[in-house]
Scaffold this motif. Structure first.
Motif, short mmCIF file in Angstrom:
data_model
loop_
_atom_site.label_atom_id
_atom_site.label_comp_id
_atom_site.label_asym_id
_atom_site.label_seq_id
_atom_site.Cartn_x
_atom_site.Cartn_y
_atom_site.Cartn_z
N SER A 94 9.36 -8.00 -59.44
CA SER A 94 8.10 -8.72 -59.55
C SER A 94 7.72 -9.32 -58.21
O SER A 94 8.54 -9.94 -57.54
N GLY A 95 6.46 -9.12 -57.82
CA GLY A 95 5.96 -9.67 -56.58
C GLY A 95 4.76 -10.56 -56.83
O GLY A 95 4.26 -10.67 -57.96
N LEU A 96 4.28 -11.20 -55.78
CA LEU A 96 3.16 -12.12 -55.91
C LEU A 96 1.89 -11.38 -56.33
O LEU A 96 1.13 -11.87 -57.17
N PHE A 97 1.66 -10.21 -55.77
CA PHE A 97 0.44 -9.47 -56.05
C PHE A 97 0.68 -8.19 -56.85
O PHE A 97 -0.23 -7.66 -57.48
N GLN A 98 1.88 -7.66 -56.80
CA GLN A 98 2.18 -6.45 -57.54
C GLN A 98 3.67 -6.37 -57.84
O GLN A 98 4.48 -7.05 -57.20
N SER A 99 4.01 -5.58 -58.82
CA SER A 99 5.43 -5.33 -59.12
C SER A 99 5.76 -3.90 -58.76
O SER A 99 4.89 -3.02 -58.77
N LYS A 100 7.02 -3.67 -58.42
CA LYS A 100 7.48 -2.35 -58.07
C LYS A 100 8.58 -1.94 -59.04
O LYS A 100 9.32 -2.78 -59.56
N GLN A 101 8.67 -0.64 -59.26
CA GLN A 101 9.71 -0.13 -60.16
C GLN A 101 10.89 0.40 -59.37
O GLN A 101 10.72 1.20 -58.45
N GLY A 102 12.07 -0.05 -59.72
CA GLY A 102 13.30 0.50 -59.20
C GLY A 102 13.98 1.32 -60.28
O GLY A 102 13.68 1.17 -61.47
N THR A 103 14.90 2.17 -59.87
CA THR A 103 15.58 3.03 -60.84
C THR A 103 17.04 3.22 -60.47
O THR A 103 17.35 3.76 -59.40
N ASN A 104 17.93 2.76 -61.33
CA ASN A 104 19.34 3.10 -61.21
C ASN A 104 19.58 4.46 -61.85
O ASN A 104 18.99 4.77 -62.89
N LEU A 168 27.57 4.44 -61.32
CA LEU A 168 26.33 3.69 -61.15
C LEU A 168 25.81 3.85 -59.72
O LEU A 168 26.38 3.31 -58.78
N PHE A 169 24.74 4.63 -59.59
CA PHE A 169 24.06 4.79 -58.31
C PHE A 169 22.92 3.77 -58.28
O PHE A 169 21.89 3.96 -58.94
N THR A 170 23.10 2.70 -57.54
CA THR A 170 22.14 1.61 -57.62
C THR A 170 20.97 1.80 -56.66
O THR A 170 21.11 2.32 -55.56
N ASP A 171 19.83 1.31 -57.10
CA ASP A 171 18.63 1.23 -56.30
C ASP A 171 18.43 -0.22 -55.88
O ASP A 171 18.95 -1.15 -56.53
N GLY A 172 17.73 -0.44 -54.79
CA GLY A 172 17.36 -1.80 -54.41
C GLY A 172 18.49 -2.67 -53.90
O GLY A 172 18.35 -3.90 -53.89
N GLU A 173 19.59 -2.06 -53.47
CA GLU A 173 20.65 -2.89 -52.87
C GLU A 173 20.14 -3.56 -51.60
O GLU A 173 20.49 -4.72 -51.33
N GLU A 174 19.32 -2.83 -50.86
CA GLU A 174 18.77 -3.38 -49.63
C GLU A 174 17.70 -4.43 -49.89
O GLU A 174 17.22 -5.08 -48.96
N VAL A 175 17.34 -4.60 -51.16
CA VAL A 175 16.32 -5.58 -51.55
C VAL A 175 16.96 -6.59 -52.51
O VAL A 175 16.69 -6.61 -53.71
N ASP A 176 17.88 -7.38 -51.98
CA ASP A 176 18.51 -8.45 -52.75
C ASP A 176 19.34 -7.94 -53.92
O ASP A 176 19.38 -8.56 -54.98
#
Length: 332
Positions: A94-104, A168-176
């Motif tokens: 969730s972002g201030l103006f938009q949300s993005k989808q991540g996928t594990n 588990l191949f994780t997404d978004g590790e580089e994003v917190d």
């Protein structure tokens, strides 16, 4: 693996079986030997995942979507089942103006004995994308760990562990650490059944890399004192008798542009999220180096021989822990 290493591996494991009372009591119980063909396969995966085709695998990018498709295709080719009947496990940022989808991307290999208890193997597949028209391919960070998980999937499909394994191949590790956090939130019903997390994040290094570092925490929850001491002896052996110089902990060294070196290594990657959830972990990684988070972290600049040795000794530790946990779970 160099063919000359294979006899050493077999002799070595037999020796520790005698000396420590290891769970491996016969040749039939030895872990699968990583063959030269396997080595070529894992290097090919690493090379492909860190190619320009995936434009740096940035979170919520087209390159990320294409890398997800690559992983699923590789898992299907190996006949590795999806976790809970689906490979894609989506989550939102969730972002201030938009949300993005991540996928594990999550796969599953059922254990032979403790089918309802799990070892979770993690590696993040996302990286930094492109900057100033340069692709940040992330070969070490973390195509190296991602490719290793694909190899382990192949080995474990052929010779399953006693405990079930979640890949588990994780997404978004580089994003917190978003992907690991999403997994913990989405799988709350099985958290008490997860015995261990083994996290692989940067295990190929640079040409000059000489040490594979590891951190472990709370293993006394899953291993007896005797088994934990045996694991420590095994790790000490790999420090002095392997080309990766397996080394506990990280030296805190400040360097320009390297926030990770100033961070708490216990929380610096996906294993930290599992630890916060009370799950024991072992983390393997080389630490930062000159190519870290730069356009020079590409396939040509990894240490291939180091990488192949690293995935071998990590796998040996996984098989040891699986057997040691099972022995500890059986009443005398």
């Amino acid at each position: 693996m160099n063919k000359s290493i294979i006899p050493f591996v077999l002799i070595y494991i037999l020796c520790i079986s005698i000396a420590w009372g290891s769970p491996w009591r016969s040749i039939e119980q030895l872990p699968a030997v990583i063959t030269e063909k396997d080595n070529l396969s894992v290097l090919e995966h690493l090379k492909n995942l860190s190619s320009d085709q995936f434009t740096g695998r940035k979170f919520a990018s087209q390159g990320s979507v294409e890398s997800q498709a690559y992983l699923v295709s590789a898992l299907k080719a190996l006949s590795i089942p999806a976790f809970n009947n689906q490979y894609h496990h989506n989550f939102k940022q969730s972002g201030l103006f938009q949300s993005k989808q991540g996928t594990n991307i999550i796969a599953y290999i059922q254990g032979t004995h403790q089918k309802d208890e799990y070892i979770v193997l993690t590696a993040h597949y996302d990286h930094l994308g492109t900057k100033r028209n340069k692709v940040y391919n992330g070969a070490d960070d973390n195509a190296s760990g991602t490719a290793a998980l694909l190899l382990y999937a192949k080995l474990l499909k052929k010779s399953p562990l006693k405990y079930s394994v979640i890949l588990l191949f994780t997404d978004g590790e580089e994003v917190d650490l978003l992907g690991a956090k999403a997994f913990i939130a989405q799988q709350s019903k099985i958290l008490s059944k997860i015995k261990l997390n083994i996290n692989l994040d940067m295990i190929a290094g640079s040409k000059k890399t000489k040490k594979l570092h590891f951190l472990k925490k709370d293993l006394s929850q899953i291993l007896s004192t005797q088994k934990l001491e045996a694991l420590t002896q095994l790790q000490n052996h790999f420090k002095t008798n392997s080309s990766v110089n397996l080394t506990p902990g990280f030296r805190r060294v400040k360097s320009v542009g390297s926030n990770v070196n100033r961070a708490n290594w216990l929380m610096a990657s996906d294993h930290g999220v599992f630890s916060k959830a009370g799950i024991p972990f072992i983390y393997f990684g080389v630490g930062t180096h000159k190519n870290y988070h730069s356009e020079f972290d590409n396939y040509a600049n990894i240490n291939q021989n180091f990488y192949l040795a690293a995935i071998n000794i990590i796998f040996q530790q996984l098989v040891y822990i699986d057997n040691a946990m099972y022995e500890g779970a059986i009443p005398d």
